[in-house]
Design an enzyme around this catalytic site. Structure first.
Site, PDB file in Angstrom:
ATOM      1  N   CYS A  84      10.553  -1.216   6.055  1.00 30.18           N
ATOM      2  CA  CYS A  84      10.454  -2.751   5.365  1.00 30.18           C
ATOM      3  C   CYS A  84       9.287  -2.396   4.451  1.00 30.18           C
ATOM      4  O   CYS A  84       9.329  -2.996   3.375  1.00 30.18           O
ATOM      5  CB  CYS A  84       9.693  -3.489   6.568  1.00 30.18           C
ATOM      6  SG  CYS A  84      11.014  -3.911   7.740  1.00 30.18           S
ATOM      7  N   THR A  85       8.337  -1.369   4.557  1.00 26.96           N
ATOM      8  CA  THR A  85       7.496  -1.066   3.558  1.00 26.96           C
ATOM      9  C   THR A  85       8.397  -0.773   2.193  1.00 26.96           C
ATOM     10  O   THR A  85       8.123  -0.827   1.099  1.00 26.96           O
ATOM     11  CB  THR A  85       6.500   0.193   3.810  1.00 26.96           C
ATOM     12  OG1 THR A  85       5.863  -0.430   4.863  1.00 26.96           O
ATOM     13  CG2 THR A  85       5.588   0.818   2.731  1.00 26.96           C
TER      14      THR A  85
END
Length: 197
Positions: A84-85
């Site tokens: 997600c980062t």
């Protein structure tokens, strides 16, 4: 003798029944498949969520935002997890290009919702809003839910939504970079097709 035969018959019956019953029990205990994401042409459910942009609180309304143009809406499992980062960085890098195509970019997560303010500033680099979806209620509307470790999280799914509220593009996949590539390429083609008409 009759009792012995009856016992043998009962044992054989139990053995045969287990052949048929046990697989049924096993099938019943399998997890249900994830519901497919909304398809192209479907109506995009309206929603309003709280979140942050560059660390500052925002209230996002899909209906209000669509009045300004298309929306790139992407769901991701949880703030500050590796994939997600990576996806947030990639979308941040493409944010100006998406804006140049007349679209608004917004991320939504049901995981680590208490950290979206920090995530919007550090990982989204202040380029777009990220919204908290506690309980996955919005993700459920968009059929973008995944159960992991007995917890409901947002599925990694991206949508492009037209100003009239229709799903133009629906993509679910584990590769974070593909979400950025596909949504941006679609927006460019969609805008090009409009100018040719």
């Amino acid at each position: 003798m009759k009792k012995h035969i009856k016992n043998m018959f009962n044992l054989q019956f139990l053995s045969l029944s287990s052949v048929f019953v046990l697989p049924l029990v096993a099938l019943h205990s399998l997890p249900a498949p994830a519901q497919a994401a909304l398809i192209q042409g479907a109506n995009a459910p309206d929603f309003t969520l709280q979140g942050a942009l560059d660390g500052k609180p925002v209230t996002f309304s899909l209906k209000a935002t669509l009045s300004k143009g298309p929306v790139v809406l992407y769901f991701f499992p949880a703030a500050f997890t590796p994939g997600c980062t990576q996806e947030a960085h990639a979308f941040a890098d493409a944010a100006k290009q998406i804006e140049a195509e007349g679209a608004t970019l917004v991320g939504v997560t049901a995981g680590n919702t208490d950290r979206v303010t920090e995530f919007s500033k550090t990982e989204c680099r202040g380029k777009f809003a990220v919204l908290a979806d506690p309980g996955t209620f919005t993700a459920i509307l968009y059929h973008s839910v995944n159960a992991q470790n007995h917890a409901l999280l947002s599925e990694r799914t991206s949508y492009v939504i037209s100003p009239d509220g229709k799903i133009l593009l629906s993509y679910t996949g584990s590769d974070p970079e593909q979400h950025v590539t596909r949504t941006l390429e679609f927006l460019k083609k969609w805008n090009a097709s409009k100018t040719q008409k």
